[in-house]
Write a protein that holds these residues in place. Structure first.
Motif, PDB file in Angstrom:
ATOM      1  N   ALA A  58     -12.492   0.177  -3.646  1.00  0.00           N
ATOM      2  CA  ALA A  58     -13.349   1.112  -2.918  1.00  0.00           C
ATOM      3  C   ALA A  58     -14.504   0.387  -2.234  1.00  0.00           C
ATOM      4  O   ALA A  58     -14.878   0.714  -1.106  1.00  0.00           O
ATOM      5  N   LYS A  59     -15.061  -0.610  -2.923  1.00  0.00           N
ATOM      6  CA  LYS A  59     -16.192  -1.356  -2.380  1.00  0.00           C
ATOM      7  C   LYS A  59     -15.858  -1.983  -1.035  1.00  0.00           C
ATOM      8  O   LYS A  59     -16.706  -2.033  -0.135  1.00  0.00           O
ATOM      9  N   PHE A  60     -14.634  -2.468  -0.877  1.00  0.00           N
ATOM     10  CA  PHE A  60     -14.265  -3.169   0.346  1.00  0.00           C
ATOM     11  C   PHE A  60     -13.433  -2.322   1.308  1.00  0.00           C
ATOM     12  O   PHE A  60     -12.888  -2.845   2.279  1.00  0.00           O
ATOM     13  N   THR A  61     -13.368  -1.018   1.045  1.00  0.00           N
ATOM     14  CA  THR A  61     -12.630  -0.111   1.919  1.00  0.00           C
ATOM     15  C   THR A  61     -13.614   0.696   2.763  1.00  0.00           C
ATOM     16  O   THR A  61     -14.568   1.260   2.219  1.00  0.00           O
ATOM     17  N   PRO A  62     -13.424   0.776   4.079  1.00  0.00           N
ATOM     18  CA  PRO A  62     -14.295   1.629   4.903  1.00  0.00           C
ATOM     19  C   PRO A  62     -14.236   3.084   4.437  1.00  0.00           C
ATOM     20  O   PRO A  62     -13.182   3.568   4.002  1.00  0.00           O
ATOM     21  N   GLU A  63     -15.350   3.784   4.531  1.00  0.00           N
ATOM     22  CA  GLU A  63     -15.420   5.160   4.034  1.00  0.00           C
ATOM     23  C   GLU A  63     -14.366   6.059   4.666  1.00  0.00           C
ATOM     24  O   GLU A  63     -13.827   6.957   4.007  1.00  0.00           O
ATOM     25  N   ASP A  64     -14.084   5.859   5.932  1.00  0.00           N
ATOM     26  CA  ASP A  64     -13.107   6.706   6.617  1.00  0.00           C
ATOM     27  C   ASP A  64     -11.704   6.562   6.035  1.00  0.00           C
ATOM     28  O   ASP A  64     -10.845   7.426   6.262  1.00  0.00           O
ATOM     29  N   ASP A  65     -11.492   5.473   5.282  1.00  0.00           N
ATOM     30  CA  ASP A  65     -10.176   5.232   4.700  1.00  0.00           C
ATOM     31  C   ASP A  65     -10.113   5.531   3.207  1.00  0.00           C
ATOM     32  O   ASP A  65      -9.112   5.224   2.549  1.00  0.00           O
ATOM     33  N   GLU A  71     -12.805   7.483  -3.510  1.00  0.00           N
ATOM     34  CA  GLU A  71     -14.057   8.224  -3.355  1.00  0.00           C
ATOM     35  C   GLU A  71     -14.671   8.528  -4.711  1.00  0.00           C
ATOM     36  O   GLU A  71     -15.891   8.412  -4.895  1.00  0.00           O
ATOM     37  N   ASN A  72     -13.843   8.885  -5.676  1.00  0.00           N
ATOM     38  CA  ASN A  72     -14.330   9.163  -7.018  1.00  0.00           C
ATOM     39  C   ASN A  72     -14.829   7.886  -7.693  1.00  0.00           C
ATOM     40  O   ASN A  72     -15.858   7.896  -8.387  1.00  0.00           O
ATOM     41  N   ALA A  73     -14.125   6.781  -7.456  1.00  0.00           N
ATOM     42  CA  ALA A  73     -14.490   5.518  -8.094  1.00  0.00           C
ATOM     43  C   ALA A  73     -15.836   4.995  -7.613  1.00  0.00           C
ATOM     44  O   ALA A  73     -16.575   4.364  -8.377  1.00  0.00           O
ATOM     45  N   ILE A  74     -16.181   5.260  -6.349  1.00  0.00           N
ATOM     46  CA  ILE A  74     -17.403   4.704  -5.765  1.00  0.00           C
ATOM     47  C   ILE A  74     -18.578   5.680  -5.834  1.00  0.00           C
ATOM     48  O   ILE A  74     -19.706   5.331  -5.446  1.00  0.00           O
ATOM     49  N   ALA A  75     -18.354   6.886  -6.348  1.00  0.00           N
ATOM     50  CA  ALA A  75     -19.377   7.938  -6.289  1.00  0.00           C
ATOM     51  C   ALA A  75     -20.660   7.551  -7.016  1.00  0.00           C
ATOM     52  O   ALA A  75     -21.766   7.749  -6.488  1.00  0.00           O
ATOM     53  N   LEU A  76     -20.559   7.007  -8.221  1.00  0.00           N
ATOM     54  CA  LEU A  76     -21.767   6.630  -8.953  1.00  0.00           C
ATOM     55  C   LEU A  76     -22.502   5.507  -8.241  1.00  0.00           C
ATOM     56  O   LEU A  76     -23.734   5.509  -8.167  1.00  0.00           O
TER      57      LEU A  76
END
Length: 204
Positions: A58-65, A71-76
């Motif tokens: 998630a850290k290295f994925t653009p938000e649009d993707d 999305e759940n993994a990066i929420a915190l």
């Protein structure tokens, strides 16, 4: 109006020297800045989990993707970064553990050092995005890690913290250090730290 993010990390809670010194600094500083606001985060009582493979993707994925999983993994992490960026100044208290920092603080740092959020990768290399801010490190150490001491060369606490926060753009960093808290230096070092608190509370 100045907004401070105050972060404590010691699991010793009320017996913690780093917590006590940070609290004393803020009490004195707020006398000079009564209009300031403070957000408090206790990483010992509310630790963030260690990152995992999904979080790294998630850290290295653009938000649009983002997928729902990413999305759940990066929420915190997003929440912590938003809280961090909302502050103008930071008061971070930490004991030295095994020549470095507590694991709860390292995990928190992993969550907030984020490409596109707190640093950028440019043609000229890395660029910190968290600029025009100040940080105060309040550090407690059981042995003597003062400059020039026998253990100075293995003090990886302060150099690491200054490096990683400098990497994201915070270069105006002051310190309050209490060394030798488990040896005969204790009373002298605490007195010196309190003297530094008085000075910084009026000028920081």
């Amino acid at each position: 109006m100045t907004h401070i993010l105050h972060i404590d990390t010691s699991p010793r809670l009320e017996r913690s020297h780093s917590r006590s010194l940070a609290r004393e600094f803020l009490e004195q500083w707020k006398q000079h800045h009564p209009e300031a606001t403070v957000t408090y985060r206790d990483l010992a009582l509310n630790p963030v989990p260690y990152i995992d493979e999904t979080w790294v993707r998630a850290k290295f994925t653009p938000e649009d993707d983002y997928t729902p999983e990413l999305e759940n993994a990066i929420a915190l992490s997003d929440q912590l970064v938003d809280e961090f960026l909302a502050a103008d100044r930071y008061v971070l208290s930490a004991p030295m553990y095994n020549f470095s920092i507590p694991a709860v603080l390292k995990s928190y740092i992993d969550y907030i050092v984020r490409p596109r959020r707190t640093f950028a990768v440019t043609q000229n290399g890395f660029q910190g995005l968290v600029t025009d801010r100040k940080m105060l490190l309040v550090q407690a150490r059981g042995s003597d890690f003062r400059p020039g001491s026998a253990y100075d060369a293995v003090n990886f606490q302060e150099p690491y913290l200054k490096t990683v926060f400098g990497f994201i753009g915070i270069t105006d960093i002051e310190t309050i250090n209490a060394n030798g808290l488990n040896i005969e230096l204790r009373d002298r070092e605490i007195a010196a730290a309190k003297s530094t608190i008085q000075t910084l509370a009026a000028t920081w």
